[in-house]
Design a protein around this motif. Sequence first.
Motif, PDB file in Angstrom:
ATOM      1  N   GLY A 237     -21.253 -10.313   2.794  1.00 21.18           N
ATOM      2  CA  GLY A 237     -21.984 -11.049   1.792  1.00 21.18           C
ATOM      3  C   GLY A 237     -23.468 -11.108   2.131  1.00 21.18           C
ATOM      4  N   PRO A 238     -24.357 -11.357   1.157  1.00 21.64           N
ATOM      5  CA  PRO A 238     -24.046 -11.537  -0.263  1.00 21.64           C
ATOM      6  C   PRO A 238     -23.975 -10.231  -1.068  1.00 21.64           C
ATOM      7  CG  PRO A 238     -26.378 -11.928   0.098  1.00 21.64           C
ATOM      8  CD  PRO A 238     -25.791 -11.608   1.445  1.00 21.64           C
ATOM      9  N   ASP A 239     -24.381  -9.116  -0.467  1.00 22.41           N
ATOM     10  CA  ASP A 239     -24.420  -7.862  -1.227  1.00 22.41           C
ATOM     11  C   ASP A 239     -23.261  -6.922  -0.926  1.00 22.41           C
ATOM     12  OD1 ASP A 239     -26.894  -8.559  -2.414  1.00 22.41           O
ATOM     13  OD2 ASP A 239     -27.930  -7.985  -0.569  1.00 22.41           O
ATOM     14  N   GLY A 240     -22.560  -7.161   0.170  1.00 22.76           N
ATOM     15  CA  GLY A 240     -21.443  -6.310   0.528  1.00 22.76           C
ATOM     16  C   GLY A 240     -20.371  -7.105   1.235  1.00 22.76           C
ATOM     17  N   TYR A 241     -19.135  -6.917   0.823  1.00 25.80           N
ATOM     18  CA  TYR A 241     -18.014  -7.668   1.368  1.00 25.80           C
ATOM     19  C   TYR A 241     -16.952  -6.704   1.884  1.00 25.80           C
ATOM     20  CZ  TYR A 241     -20.113 -11.498  -1.267  1.00 25.80           C
ATOM     21  OH  TYR A 241     -20.985 -12.433  -1.756  1.00 25.80           O
ATOM     22  N   ALA A 242     -16.288  -7.115   2.956  1.00 23.28           N
ATOM     23  CA  ALA A 242     -15.183  -6.333   3.506  1.00 23.28           C
ATOM     24  C   ALA A 242     -14.004  -7.265   3.727  1.00 23.28           C
ATOM     25  CB  ALA A 242     -15.579  -5.667   4.819  1.00 23.28           C
ATOM     26  N   VAL A 243     -12.805  -6.713   3.582  1.00 25.80           N
ATOM     27  CA  VAL A 243     -11.600  -7.509   3.739  1.00 25.80           C
ATOM     28  C   VAL A 243     -10.501  -6.650   4.333  1.00 25.80           C
ATOM     29  CG1 VAL A 243     -10.778  -6.988   1.400  1.00 25.80           C
ATOM     30  CG2 VAL A 243      -9.984  -9.049   2.535  1.00 25.80           C
ATOM     31  N   LYS A 244      -9.694  -7.249   5.167  1.00 29.93           N
ATOM     32  CA  LYS A 244      -8.431  -6.645   5.594  1.00 29.93           C
ATOM     33  C   LYS A 244      -7.336  -7.512   4.986  1.00 29.93           C
ATOM     34  CE  LYS A 244      -5.597  -3.928   7.969  1.00 29.93           C
ATOM     35  NZ  LYS A 244      -5.515  -3.776   9.426  1.00 29.93           N
ATOM     36  N   ALA A 245      -6.522  -6.914   4.136  1.00 33.34           N
ATOM     37  CA  ALA A 245      -5.453  -7.636   3.447  1.00 33.34           C
ATOM     38  C   ALA A 245      -4.117  -7.316   4.102  1.00 33.34           C
ATOM     39  CB  ALA A 245      -5.416  -7.250   1.968  1.00 33.34           C
ATOM     40  N   LEU A 246      -3.328  -8.340   4.325  1.00 35.19           N
ATOM     41  CA  LEU A 246      -1.970  -8.204   4.839  1.00 35.19           C
ATOM     42  C   LEU A 246      -1.015  -8.786   3.812  1.00 35.19           C
ATOM     43  CD1 LEU A 246      -2.544  -9.415   8.528  1.00 35.19           C
ATOM     44  CD2 LEU A 246      -2.518  -7.064   7.676  1.00 35.19           C
ATOM     45  N   VAL A 247       0.008  -8.029   3.463  1.00 34.85           N
ATOM     46  CA  VAL A 247       1.011  -8.477   2.504  1.00 34.85           C
ATOM     47  C   VAL A 247       2.364  -8.389   3.206  1.00 34.85           C
ATOM     48  CG1 VAL A 247       2.032  -8.147   0.227  1.00 34.85           C
ATOM     49  CG2 VAL A 247      -0.391  -7.619   0.593  1.00 34.85           C
ATOM     50  N   PRO A 248       2.810  -9.482   3.839  1.00 39.23           N
ATOM     51  CA  PRO A 248       4.084  -9.445   4.559  1.00 39.23           C
ATOM     52  C   PRO A 248       5.220  -8.932   3.674  1.00 39.23           C
ATOM     53  CG  PRO A 248       2.910 -11.468   5.057  1.00 39.23           C
ATOM     54  CD  PRO A 248       2.142 -10.790   3.954  1.00 39.23           C
ATOM     55  N   GLY A 249       5.963  -7.975   4.203  1.00 41.61           N
ATOM     56  CA  GLY A 249       7.048  -7.352   3.456  1.00 41.61           C
ATOM     57  C   GLY A 249       6.705  -5.965   2.956  1.00 41.61           C
ATOM     58  N   MET A 250       5.410  -5.696   2.728  1.00 39.16           N
ATOM     59  CA  MET A 250       4.995  -4.350   2.360  1.00 39.16           C
ATOM     60  C   MET A 250       5.004  -3.463   3.601  1.00 39.16           C
ATOM     61  SD  MET A 250       4.034  -3.737  -0.896  1.00 39.16           S
ATOM     62  CE  MET A 250       4.585  -4.816  -2.230  1.00 39.16           C
ATOM     63  N   GLU A 251       5.315  -2.174   3.445  1.00 44.63           N
ATOM     64  CA  GLU A 251       5.554  -1.309   4.592  1.00 44.63           C
ATOM     65  C   GLU A 251       4.593  -0.123   4.609  1.00 44.63           C
ATOM     66  OE1 GLU A 251       9.697  -0.507   5.272  1.00 44.63           O
ATOM     67  OE2 GLU A 251      10.306  -2.446   4.454  1.00 44.63           O
ATOM     68  N   VAL A 252       4.378   0.406   5.820  1.00 44.26           N
ATOM     69  CA  VAL A 252       3.456   1.520   6.011  1.00 44.26           C
ATOM     70  C   VAL A 252       3.804   2.212   7.323  1.00 44.26           C
ATOM     71  CG1 VAL A 252       1.740   0.164   7.271  1.00 44.26           C
ATOM     72  CG2 VAL A 252       0.992   2.155   5.973  1.00 44.26           C
ATOM     73  N   GLU A 253       3.448   3.490   7.443  1.00 41.67           N
ATOM     74  CA  GLU A 253       3.604   4.253   8.678  1.00 41.67           C
ATOM     75  C   GLU A 253       5.057   4.292   9.152  1.00 41.67           C
ATOM     76  OE1 GLU A 253       1.323   6.097   9.608  1.00 41.67           O
ATOM     77  OE2 GLU A 253      -0.533   5.232   8.858  1.00 41.67           O
ATOM     78  N   THR A 254       5.988   4.420   8.218  1.00 40.86           N
ATOM     79  CA  THR A 254       7.395   4.501   8.594  1.00 40.86           C
ATOM     80  C   THR A 254       7.697   5.804   9.330  1.00 40.86           C
ATOM     81  OG1 THR A 254       8.044   3.135   6.706  1.00 40.86           O
ATOM     82  CG2 THR A 254       9.763   4.497   7.705  1.00 40.86           C
ATOM     83  N   MET A 255       7.218   6.919   8.807  1.00 41.28           N
ATOM     84  CA  MET A 255       7.578   8.211   9.373  1.00 41.28           C
ATOM     85  C   MET A 255       6.712   8.600  10.576  1.00 41.28           C
ATOM     86  SD  MET A 255      10.154   8.910   7.559  1.00 41.28           S
ATOM     87  CE  MET A 255      10.486  10.599   8.107  1.00 41.28           C
ATOM     88  N   SER A 256       5.617   7.900  10.801  1.00 38.02           N
ATOM     89  CA  SER A 256       4.770   8.196  11.956  1.00 38.02           C
ATOM     90  C   SER A 256       5.030   7.225  13.098  1.00 38.02           C
ATOM     91  CB  SER A 256       3.298   8.163  11.550  1.00 38.02           C
ATOM     92  OG  SER A 256       2.981   6.947  10.897  1.00 38.02           O
ATOM     93  N   TYR A 257       4.997   5.923  12.808  1.00 37.54           N
ATOM     94  CA  TYR A 257       5.136   4.912  13.846  1.00 37.54           C
ATOM     95  C   TYR A 257       6.437   4.125  13.739  1.00 37.54           C
ATOM     96  CZ  TYR A 257       0.165   5.810  14.661  1.00 37.54           C
ATOM     97  OH  TYR A 257      -1.051   6.410  14.938  1.00 37.54           O
ATOM     98  N   ALA A 258       7.364   4.582  12.890  1.00 33.57           N
ATOM     99  CA  ALA A 258       8.696   3.964  12.753  1.00 33.57           C
ATOM    100  C   ALA A 258       8.625   2.505  12.310  1.00 33.57           C
ATOM    101  CB  ALA A 258       9.490   4.088  14.056  1.00 33.57           C
ATOM    102  N   ARG A 259       7.547   2.122  11.616  1.00 37.10           N
ATOM    103  CA  ARG A 259       7.466   0.755  11.092  1.00 37.10           C
ATOM    104  C   ARG A 259       8.314   0.676   9.832  1.00 37.10           C
ATOM    105  NH1 ARG A 259       1.378  -1.434  10.912  1.00 37.10           N
ATOM    106  NH2 ARG A 259       2.510  -3.081   9.803  1.00 37.10           N
ATOM    107  N   ILE A 260       9.321  -0.156   9.860  1.00 33.85           N
ATOM    108  CA  ILE A 260      10.246  -0.235   8.738  1.00 33.85           C
ATOM    109  C   ILE A 260      10.873  -1.619   8.694  1.00 33.85           C
ATOM    110  CG2 ILE A 260      12.174   0.704  10.107  1.00 33.85           C
ATOM    111  CD1 ILE A 260      13.123   2.097   7.498  1.00 33.85           C
ATOM    112  N   GLY A 261      11.109  -2.084   7.469  1.00 32.69           N
ATOM    113  CA  GLY A 261      11.759  -3.372   7.258  1.00 32.69           C
ATOM    114  C   GLY A 261      12.807  -3.246   6.167  1.00 32.69           C
ATOM    115  N   GLU A 262      13.064  -4.347   5.515  1.00 34.52           N
ATOM    116  CA  GLU A 262      14.115  -4.378   4.503  1.00 34.52           C
ATOM    117  C   GLU A 262      13.873  -3.382   3.380  1.00 34.52           C
ATOM    118  OE1 GLU A 262      16.060  -7.504   1.238  1.00 34.52           O
ATOM    119  OE2 GLU A 262      14.402  -8.140   2.549  1.00 34.52           O
TER     120      GLU A 262
END
Length: 444
Positions: A343-368
């Motif tokens: 801010g005030p001209d540029g913003y950055a965010v890291k968003a986490l959405v528990p339950g959403m999945e990523v990197e299953t086939m590379s790092y074996a991260r997997i859930g329901e």
Amino acid sequence: MRKGACGYGAGPDQARVGAYGELVEEVLSARHLARTERRRASYAELVRERGRDRVADPVRLVLPAGADYAPERPLDWVPARRYRTGEEVLVPAEFAAACGGDLPGDPPPGGWLTTPVTNGLGAGDTPERALSHALLEVLQRDGNATAHRAMDEGVVIELDEVADPVTVSVLGRLRDLGVRVLPKLASTQLGMVDVHVVGVDADPTAPPLVLTACGEAVHPDRETALRKAVLEYVSSRARKVFFHSPLETVARIAPPGYLDRELSSPLAEQEPRALRAMTAWAGLDGPRLLALLEPAVLAQRSTVSFSGLPTVPAGSLEDPATLLADLLRRLADFDVLVIETGGPDGYAVKALVPGMEVETMSYARIGERGVRRLMERGRPLAGVGPLPHSGARPVHLTFEARERLGGPAWFDVEAAREAVGALYPLYREPDRHAVARTAAGALR
């Protein structure tokens, strides 16, 4: 801090904005996290101190199958904000980080739970634009976690009614250059089109690495999703060649002084598997690389019409705040946690959405969600019940997830590694010029 960014767009100005935006999200987020005090404690300890709603459960954030985790294990925690209520929620630092360099100092006993990834980074001129950007990436990667690259279902999109003028123009230019573009569907979860674009060159003199290019996108508006994926595909063609070609090739392409500046900085430690696999790719000619890609990445097993995919009225989500409201509505069943800066001209965010999945086939991260999707698709990589053999690992699940699935779940880590095989650089790439610098001994 050594960062780099790529941008793309319908013209040079849009491409520059995209590149600057990527730099903003990486640099500002890294600075913020490096300056943020970390609390070392176990999940169980923090729940007793703060209450369950004020601490993110690492299991809900999705862990690697077989990870050595228990609620009593000490972790490093940083503050995030629950977007819908404004409450502070502590999250494990490795989930807040985009890369290992964002976490200075010693890791907690036992190390980090998982490799930090950029998924969920977003930037913009307003907080709403930054967060909508971040959430779209989370949704995109969840939708294609087990549905593209080595796991590509081969669903090709027939472009029967494409109206976006940028998409039409770029597809026409690619066609004139002899590039056969394959837009493919990964998912329509939550009523959004999750698409990836790959292609094949008719020109035998084209650099072989352009065959590995891919553009990905998800959006409620199918036209927007396709335009982004097509433009990112074009960007990927150039980026792959520039990042992973010999230094002599880079020197011919780059502006004066670029390579001297690159070589003046030490090469960061690389993920060995990614470096080995990309080094092998760099030594392949076009026919051999094409043979690797054809069985899955370029497979064509069924078709869907573009005009039949879900969408929204044209132009209805152009305002970032309106788009964000739409995404939050679609994610009504999911918590949204944000680590914000700028801010005030540029913003950055890291968003986490528990339950959403990523990197299953590379790092074996997997859930329901991943277990259920693999089972529904008849993929023998995951299942419910006792571990079938030594290559399978238990999936970390909440009690409620086990109940919904009907018991404890497993993921076949060894079979996933075999399925990915030589296609690993489609998932994780070494740093730019790492292949050439390692081969030439130009590490410093």
